[in-house]
Design a protein around this motif. Sequence first.
Motif, mmCIF file in Angstrom:
data_model
loop_
_atom_site.group_PDB
_atom_site.id
_atom_site.type_symbol
_atom_site.label_atom_id
_atom_site.label_comp_id
_atom_site.label_asym_id
_atom_site.label_seq_id
_atom_site.Cartn_x
_atom_site.Cartn_y
_atom_site.Cartn_z
ATOM 1 N N THR A 1 0.846 -1.206 0.000
ATOM 2 C CA THR A 1 0.000 0.000 0.000
ATOM 3 C C THR A 1 0.883 1.259 0.000
ATOM 4 O OG1 THR A 1 -0.183 -0.342 2.402
ATOM 5 C CG2 THR A 1 -2.081 -0.978 1.050
ATOM 6 N N ARG B 1 -1.175 16.379 -4.048
ATOM 7 C CA ARG B 1 -2.250 15.569 -3.456
ATOM 8 C C ARG B 1 -1.717 14.154 -3.291
ATOM 9 N NH1 ARG B 1 -6.478 16.627 -1.208
ATOM 10 N NH2 ARG B 1 -7.736 15.082 -2.263
ATOM 11 N N ARG C 1 -2.423 10.026 -1.598
ATOM 12 C CA ARG C 1 -3.320 9.045 -1.003
ATOM 13 C C ARG C 1 -2.698 7.659 -1.115
ATOM 14 N NH1 ARG C 1 -3.169 11.299 -5.489
ATOM 15 N NH2 ARG C 1 -5.111 12.434 -5.336
ATOM 16 N N THR C 2 -3.173 6.755 -0.222
ATOM 17 C CA THR C 2 -2.736 5.357 -0.256
ATOM 18 C C THR C 2 -3.458 4.645 -1.387
ATOM 19 O OG1 THR C 2 -2.712 5.482 2.155
ATOM 20 C CG2 THR C 2 -2.517 3.292 1.190
ATOM 21 N N VAL C 3 -2.744 3.809 -2.121
ATOM 22 C CA VAL C 3 -3.399 2.909 -3.073
ATOM 23 C C VAL C 3 -2.830 1.497 -2.895
ATOM 24 C CG1 VAL C 3 -3.995 4.609 -4.883
ATOM 25 C CG2 VAL C 3 -1.748 3.477 -4.917
ATOM 26 N N VAL C 4 -3.603 0.528 -3.309
ATOM 27 C CA VAL C 4 -3.118 -0.850 -3.299
ATOM 28 C C VAL C 4 -2.303 -1.090 -4.570
ATOM 29 C CG1 VAL C 4 -3.811 -3.278 -3.420
ATOM 30 C CG2 VAL C 4 -5.027 -1.715 -1.890
ATOM 31 N N HIS D 1 -5.882 0.192 -9.098
ATOM 32 C CA HIS D 1 -7.279 0.261 -9.506
ATOM 33 C C HIS D 1 -7.952 1.420 -8.791
ATOM 34 C CE1 HIS D 1 -7.321 -4.385 -10.293
ATOM 35 N NE2 HIS D 1 -6.513 -3.728 -11.100
ATOM 36 N N THR D 2 -8.872 2.057 -9.456
ATOM 37 C CA THR D 2 -9.584 3.156 -8.803
ATOM 38 C C THR D 2 -10.917 3.428 -9.493
ATOM 39 O OG1 THR D 2 -9.296 5.371 -7.862
ATOM 40 C CG2 THR D 2 -8.507 5.043 -10.115
ATOM 41 N N SER E 1 -13.072 9.570 -9.351
ATOM 42 C CA SER E 1 -12.351 10.076 -8.175
ATOM 43 C C SER E 1 -11.525 11.318 -8.493
ATOM 44 C CB SER E 1 -11.449 8.976 -7.591
ATOM 45 O OG SER E 1 -10.420 8.660 -8.502
ATOM 46 N N GLY E 2 -11.191 12.036 -7.438
ATOM 47 C CA GLY E 2 -10.404 13.263 -7.575
ATOM 48 C C GLY E 2 -9.084 13.012 -8.270
ATOM 49 N N LYS E 3 -8.419 11.916 -7.913
ATOM 50 C CA LYS E 3 -7.093 11.646 -8.496
ATOM 51 C C LYS E 3 -7.178 11.467 -9.996
ATOM 52 C CE LYS E 3 -7.032 7.658 -6.060
ATOM 53 N NZ LYS E 3 -8.496 7.588 -5.953
HETATM 54 C C1 LIG Z 1 -5.032 0.783 2.870
HETATM 55 C C2 LIG Z 1 -5.729 1.631 1.838
HETATM 56 C C3 LIG Z 1 -5.764 1.196 0.535
HETATM 57 C C4 LIG Z 1 -6.410 1.970 -0.447
HETATM 58 N N1 LIG Z 1 -6.408 1.521 -1.732
HETATM 59 C C5 LIG Z 1 -6.990 2.284 -2.687
HETATM 60 C C6 LIG Z 1 -6.932 1.875 -4.056
HETATM 61 O O1 LIG Z 1 -6.347 0.854 -4.415
HETATM 62 N N2 LIG Z 1 -7.553 2.660 -4.974
HETATM 63 C C7 LIG Z 1 -8.191 3.812 -4.620
HETATM 64 O O2 LIG Z 1 -8.730 4.469 -5.491
HETATM 65 N N3 LIG Z 1 -8.266 4.222 -3.337
HETATM 66 C C8 LIG Z 1 -7.663 3.491 -2.367
HETATM 67 N N4 LIG Z 1 -7.705 3.909 -1.065
HETATM 68 C C9 LIG Z 1 -8.424 5.166 -0.743
HETATM 69 C C10 LIG Z 1 -7.538 6.348 -1.130
HETATM 70 O O3 LIG Z 1 -6.473 6.458 -0.201
HETATM 71 C C11 LIG Z 1 -8.330 7.677 -1.174
HETATM 72 O O4 LIG Z 1 -8.893 7.933 0.071
HETATM 73 C C12 LIG Z 1 -9.425 7.638 -2.241
HETATM 74 O O5 LIG Z 1 -9.005 6.935 -3.386
HETATM 75 C C13 LIG Z 1 -9.828 9.041 -2.648
HETATM 76 O O6 LIG Z 1 -8.698 9.730 -3.104
HETATM 77 P P1 LIG Z 1 -8.768 10.927 -4.175
HETATM 78 O O7 LIG Z 1 -9.902 11.821 -3.715
HETATM 79 O O8 LIG Z 1 -7.439 11.589 -4.068
HETATM 80 O O9 LIG Z 1 -9.053 10.354 -5.512
HETATM 81 C C14 LIG Z 1 -7.044 3.184 -0.087
HETATM 82 C C15 LIG Z 1 -6.957 3.612 1.224
HETATM 83 C C16 LIG Z 1 -6.324 2.861 2.170
HETATM 84 C C17 LIG Z 1 -6.258 3.380 3.586
#
Ligand SMILES: Cc1cc2nc3c(=O)[nH]c(=O)nc-3n(C[C@H](O)[C@H](O)[C@H](O)COP(=O)(O)O)c2cc1C
Length: 218
Positions: free
Chosen positions: A53, A66, A68-71, A85-86, A90-92
């Motif tokens: 992550t 900006r 954020r965590t992603v998998v 994947h997303t 989403s904002g990103k």
């Molecule tokens: C452990 C963990 C894994 C996450 N994995 C994903 C992911 O794979 N894809 C994703 O879109 N958001 C993931 N998120 C949520 C993002 O961190 C983020 O809150 C969300 O995508 C919205 O971000 P954005 O507004 O910048 O697009 C994860 C959050 C956590 C805490």
Amino acid sequence: MRATNPISKVRDHSHTMTQPETPAHYTDLDAALETAWNILAEGAGNRRVPTHTPTLATIGTDGAPRMRTVVLRGFETASRQVRFHTDRRSGKINELRADPRAGLHVYDLQRKVQLQIDGRVHLHMDDPLANQAWQQTQPMSRIVYQVTQAPGTVIDSPLDVTHDIMPDTGFNDGGSENFLVATLQVETLEWLFLDARGHRRARFTRKGNAWPGTWLVP
Ligand SMILES: Cc1cc2nc3c(=O)[nH]c(=O)nc-3n(C[C@H](O)[C@H](O)[C@H](O)COP(=O)(O)O)c2cc1C
């Protein structure tokens, strides 16, 4: 005249019994790069390691950073592309449509190695890569893509999140229309290894399939 730091001189006894074994990447650029690729491959393949992550950075539409965590869903070793994947709403994704440059930050606590990656993101929607990834997602993971409001929409109550329920079945099997696979092509990679014997830092830049690297002052 070049002065040697007496402390680092004293500490540079990598052969002493009290120190852990010196990893090859301590003095070898190729080994440093190999470690970096191994970290990404392991992070993509093992959901139990913290490198599964990483933090993804984009440039906000206002120019501010900006994060954020992603998998980490995949790492293509041949092309050096990272996959996540997303939700396409989403904002990103809005940010990446405006500017595809992105950063990825990974810290491997076990190896004591930080990676700072810069690259460009390609968005896959309704193409073979996205379709295959969607087929492989579990029903549980699909639920987040079935929410009718876009991620980040302001709501009065946390209970105001709505799903499109199919009348006959009571559940929703959609969501693929909101699903997106993003691939980040690694362009530059900075590698930092913290060690009591003296830190090590290197930068690698993609030149086609080659990755020339250089040591940097940590
Ligand atoms: C452990 C963990 C894994 C996450 N994995 C994903 C992911 O794979 N894809 C994703 O879109 N958001 C993931 N998120 C949520 C993002 O961190 C983020 O809150 C969300 O995508 C919205 O971000 P954005 O507004 O910048 O697009 C994860 C959050 C956590 C805490």
